[in-house]
Design a protein around this motif. Structure first.
Motif, short mmCIF file in Angstrom:
data_model
loop_
_atom_site.label_atom_id
_atom_site.label_comp_id
_atom_site.label_asym_id
_atom_site.label_seq_id
_atom_site.Cartn_x
_atom_site.Cartn_y
_atom_site.Cartn_z
N LYS A 186 -39.87 -39.04 -31.57
CA LYS A 186 -39.91 -40.47 -31.20
C LYS A 186 -41.00 -41.14 -32.02
O LYS A 186 -42.13 -40.68 -32.10
CB LYS A 186 -40.23 -40.58 -29.71
N GLU A 187 -40.64 -42.28 -32.59
CA GLU A 187 -41.63 -43.01 -33.37
C GLU A 187 -42.68 -43.55 -32.40
O GLU A 187 -42.34 -44.13 -31.37
CB GLU A 187 -40.91 -44.15 -34.09
N VAL A 214 -45.08 -57.41 -17.86
CA VAL A 214 -45.32 -56.04 -17.38
C VAL A 214 -44.04 -55.22 -17.47
O VAL A 214 -44.04 -54.10 -17.98
CB VAL A 214 -45.85 -56.05 -15.92
N LEU A 233 -43.21 -54.36 -21.17
CA LEU A 233 -44.10 -53.33 -21.73
C LEU A 233 -43.80 -51.98 -21.10
O LEU A 233 -43.77 -50.94 -21.78
CB LEU A 233 -45.57 -53.72 -21.51
N PHE A 273 -53.84 -43.41 -22.45
CA PHE A 273 -52.66 -42.72 -23.04
C PHE A 273 -52.88 -41.21 -23.07
O PHE A 273 -51.93 -40.45 -22.86
CB PHE A 273 -52.36 -43.30 -24.42
N ARG A 292 -40.79 -50.58 -22.85
CA ARG A 292 -41.11 -50.13 -24.21
C ARG A 292 -41.87 -48.80 -24.19
O ARG A 292 -41.62 -47.89 -24.97
CB ARG A 292 -41.94 -51.20 -24.93
N LEU A 293 -42.83 -48.68 -23.25
CA LEU A 293 -43.60 -47.42 -23.16
C LEU A 293 -42.70 -46.27 -22.73
O LEU A 293 -42.77 -45.17 -23.29
CB LEU A 293 -44.74 -47.58 -22.14
N ARG A 294 -41.82 -46.54 -21.78
CA ARG A 294 -40.95 -45.47 -21.29
C ARG A 294 -40.00 -45.03 -22.41
O ARG A 294 -39.78 -43.85 -22.63
CB ARG A 294 -40.18 -45.94 -20.07
N ASN A 295 -39.46 -46.01 -23.17
CA ASN A 295 -38.56 -45.65 -24.28
C ASN A 295 -39.28 -44.86 -25.36
O ASN A 295 -38.67 -44.05 -26.06
CB ASN A 295 -37.94 -46.91 -24.89
N ALA A 296 -40.57 -45.11 -25.48
CA ALA A 296 -41.33 -44.39 -26.52
C ALA A 296 -41.98 -43.14 -25.93
O ALA A 296 -42.77 -42.45 -26.56
CB ALA A 296 -42.40 -45.30 -27.09
N ASP A 297 -41.64 -42.90 -24.62
CA ASP A 297 -42.18 -41.70 -23.93
C ASP A 297 -43.70 -41.66 -24.04
O ASP A 297 -44.32 -40.63 -24.36
CB ASP A 297 -41.55 -40.43 -24.54
N MET A 298 -44.32 -42.82 -23.75
CA MET A 298 -45.80 -42.87 -23.85
C MET A 298 -46.41 -43.09 -22.48
O MET A 298 -45.78 -43.64 -21.62
CB MET A 298 -46.21 -44.04 -24.76
N LEU A 300 -49.36 -46.78 -14.43
CA LEU A 300 -50.15 -47.96 -14.10
C LEU A 300 -49.27 -49.21 -14.01
O LEU A 300 -49.35 -49.99 -13.06
CB LEU A 300 -51.22 -48.17 -15.18
N LEU A 301 -48.37 -49.35 -15.00
CA LEU A 301 -47.49 -50.52 -15.02
C LEU A 301 -46.48 -50.46 -13.87
O LEU A 301 -46.18 -51.48 -13.25
CB LEU A 301 -46.76 -50.61 -16.37
N TYR A 332 -51.20 -42.06 -18.38
CA TYR A 332 -51.15 -42.84 -17.14
C TYR A 332 -50.69 -44.28 -17.37
O TYR A 332 -50.57 -45.07 -16.46
CB TYR A 332 -52.53 -42.80 -16.45
N ALA A 333 -50.42 -44.67 -18.62
CA ALA A 333 -50.08 -46.08 -18.91
C ALA A 333 -48.82 -46.51 -18.16
O ALA A 333 -48.81 -47.55 -17.48
CB ALA A 333 -49.92 -46.27 -20.42
N LEU A 360 -53.10 -56.79 -21.76
CA LEU A 360 -52.35 -56.71 -20.50
C LEU A 360 -52.66 -55.39 -19.78
O LEU A 360 -52.94 -55.36 -18.57
CB LEU A 360 -50.85 -56.83 -20.78
N LEU A 361 -52.66 -54.29 -20.55
CA LEU A 361 -52.95 -52.97 -19.95
C LEU A 361 -54.36 -52.94 -19.35
O LEU A 361 -54.57 -52.46 -18.23
CB LEU A 361 -52.80 -51.86 -21.00
N MET A 397 -44.98 -45.88 -30.63
CA MET A 397 -44.86 -47.32 -30.43
C MET A 397 -46.19 -47.99 -30.75
O MET A 397 -47.25 -47.48 -30.38
CB MET A 397 -44.51 -47.56 -28.96
#
Lengths: 64, 64
Positions: free
Chosen positions: B3-4, A52, A55, A21, A58-64, A29-30, A25-26, B15-16, B6
């Motif tokens: 952004k909260e 996959v 997740l 994170f 969810r990561l993209r929505n949380a901008d992670m 990677l996905l 790169y998370a 999984l990651l 996640m």
């Protein structure tokens, strides 16, 4: 002699996740995994693909 | 509104990690982190640097 699989400790795993994170790169990677599955490079069961994809969203929505 | 952050479940984390090794990107990720620290892009404490360097060596020796 086949290399013995290395065992990751809990500490190893959290260090890898922390850096994944930190290097932001998370999501990348996905998306690589999704692209491989979609282009049939990797045969994968549908459940794995859905996990996959969910997740990744969810990561993209949380901008992670 | 910020952004909260996640929260990753245990399942998300495994999984990651599974994909990180499936994509054979774990060693590359650690070498990027080492390169950033060495080029001072990232200030980091010495303990973190040693942890990353040790894990990188272990993964490379296990060809993971």
């Amino acid at each position: 002699m086949e290399k013995e699989k290395m065992r990751l400790t809990e500490e190893d795993q959290s260090l890898l996740l922390k850096i994944l994170f930190k290097q932001r790169y998370a999501s990348e990677l996905l998306s690589c995994e999704l692209a491989d599955i979609e282009s049939d490079l990797k045969d994968s069961d549908h459940v794995h693909y859905l996990q996959v994809a969910r997740l990744f969203d969810r990561l993209r929505n949380a901008d992670m």
